[in-house]
Motif scaffolding. Structure first.
Motif, PDB file in Angstrom:
ATOM      1  N   SER A  73       0.815  -1.218   0.000  1.00 11.56           N
ATOM      2  CA  SER A  73       0.000   0.000   0.000  1.00 11.56           C
ATOM      3  C   SER A  73       0.847   1.266   0.000  1.00 11.56           C
ATOM      4  O   SER A  73       0.295   2.366  -0.063  1.00 11.56           O
ATOM      5  N   HIS A  86       1.045   5.378   2.969  1.00 13.27           N
ATOM      6  CA  HIS A  86       0.103   4.295   2.701  1.00 13.27           C
ATOM      7  C   HIS A  86      -1.102   4.868   1.965  1.00 13.27           C
ATOM      8  O   HIS A  86      -1.480   6.019   2.182  1.00 13.27           O
ATOM      9  N   LEU A  87      -1.705   4.071   1.114  1.00 14.55           N
ATOM     10  CA  LEU A  87      -2.911   4.512   0.434  1.00 14.55           C
ATOM     11  C   LEU A  87      -3.976   4.943   1.434  1.00 14.55           C
ATOM     12  O   LEU A  87      -4.649   5.961   1.261  1.00 14.55           O
ATOM     13  N   PHE A  88      -4.113   4.157   2.518  1.00 18.06           N
ATOM     14  CA  PHE A  88      -5.156   4.459   3.498  1.00 18.06           C
ATOM     15  C   PHE A  88      -4.790   5.606   4.424  1.00 18.06           C
ATOM     16  O   PHE A  88      -5.623   6.078   5.198  1.00 18.06           O
ATOM     17  N   PRO A  93      -8.404   8.981   1.855  1.00 21.60           N
ATOM     18  CA  PRO A  93      -7.781   7.675   1.610  1.00 21.60           C
ATOM     19  C   PRO A  93      -7.982   7.230   0.160  1.00 21.60           C
ATOM     20  O   PRO A  93      -9.010   7.513  -0.457  1.00 21.60           O
ATOM     21  N   LEU A  94      -6.979   6.536  -0.373  1.00 15.67           N
ATOM     22  CA  LEU A  94      -7.049   6.052  -1.753  1.00 15.67           C
ATOM     23  C   LEU A  94      -7.288   4.551  -1.761  1.00 15.67           C
ATOM     24  O   LEU A  94      -6.784   3.827  -0.902  1.00 15.67           O
ATOM     25  N   GLN A  95      -8.037   4.092  -2.736  1.00 16.97           N
ATOM     26  CA  GLN A  95      -8.311   2.669  -2.865  1.00 16.97           C
ATOM     27  C   GLN A  95      -7.275   1.976  -3.746  1.00 16.97           C
ATOM     28  O   GLN A  95      -6.912   0.824  -3.501  1.00 16.97           O
ATOM     29  N   ASP A  96      -6.805   2.671  -4.769  1.00 15.61           N
ATOM     30  CA  ASP A  96      -5.860   2.091  -5.722  1.00 15.61           C
ATOM     31  C   ASP A  96      -4.677   3.030  -5.915  1.00 15.61           C
ATOM     32  O   ASP A  96      -4.757   4.241  -5.610  1.00 15.61           O
TER      33      ASP A  96
END
Length: 231
Positions: A73, A86-88, A93-96
């Motif tokens: 991530s 991290h994406l989250f 927050p990002l999913q991809d």
């Protein structure tokens, strides 16, 4: 200056993603210091080996949570400042993994005439020529005002930048008086004759060919950073 050094500098702006990017980042952070240059007698500029930075994949950590787990991530700022998240942990927050991602510091509007971490500038250390460099750190804050044009003389500001000179693997601390924006450098210092005017410290890395390659790399990195910041 070697082709490997130029390739290393260019990797700072074009690293692959995910696992490949993590390996590339580890390689980017493993730099050698050049021989110490003579310190100028009228300021506190200094050249030194790069301070200890993450040199193993496991040392890459998220700027927000400070953890390096969930490595699948972790994404790196495409604007070239070296920040990971991290994406989250992104906001929102990002999913991809996005095609292009700039960290909040790089995405924020920049004040004209200032330099901040990740920016490409032209800088002058001691009695070496003006040279393209990437800002690694700014003293006392996120941005510092730099000279609008290459100064012939002037009072040191007391504010400095730590820069990595492109293609030379040299890290130095320079006063903000002796740094100019990339646009100014490309318009006023692109000529080797002008860049080396008044310089008398010319080691094996300070050649016309090395300078021209560094200028080309600087232009590419600055364009990539601007594109990433624009989203």
């Amino acid at each position: 200056c070697t082709d490997a050094a130029i390739a290393l500098a260019m990797q700072l702006g074009d690293a692959p993603r995910k696992g490949q990017r993590r390996a590339a980042a580890a390689a980017n952070w493993t730099t050698r210091a050049a021989e110490s240059a003579s310190s100028s007698s009228d300021d506190d500029e200094r050249e030194r080996e790069p301070e200890s930075e993450p040199d193993a994949i496991n040392d890459i950590i998220c700027a927000k949570c400070g953890r390096g787990d969930n490595e699948e991530s972790l994404i790196e700022c495409d604007a070239g400042c070296g920040t990971w998240s991290h994406l989250f942990c992104c906001s929102p927050p990002l999913q991809d993994v996005p095609e292009v991602w700039a960290c909040p510091a790089c995405a924020a509007p920049a004040l004209a005439g200032t330099a901040r971490k990740g920016d490409i500038v032209f800088a002058k250390f001691a009695h070496y020529p003006w040279w393209p460099a990437r800002v690694r750190r700014v003293d006392g804050g996120r941005a510092v005002a730099v000279s609008p044009t290459p100064p012939r003389r002037g009072r040191l500001t007391g504010q400095g930048l730590e820069v990595l000179f492109l293609g030379r693997d040299v890290v130095a601390h320079v006063d903000a008086l002796r740094a100019v924006p990339i646009e100014t450098g490309l318009s006023e210092l692109r000529s080797w004759k002008r860049a080396r005017k008044g310089a008398f410290d010319l080691d094996d890395g300070c050649t016309r060919g090395a300078f021209e390659r560094a200028v080309a790399t600087a232009a590419d990195l600055a364009a990539s950073r601007a594109a990433a910041r624009a989203g």
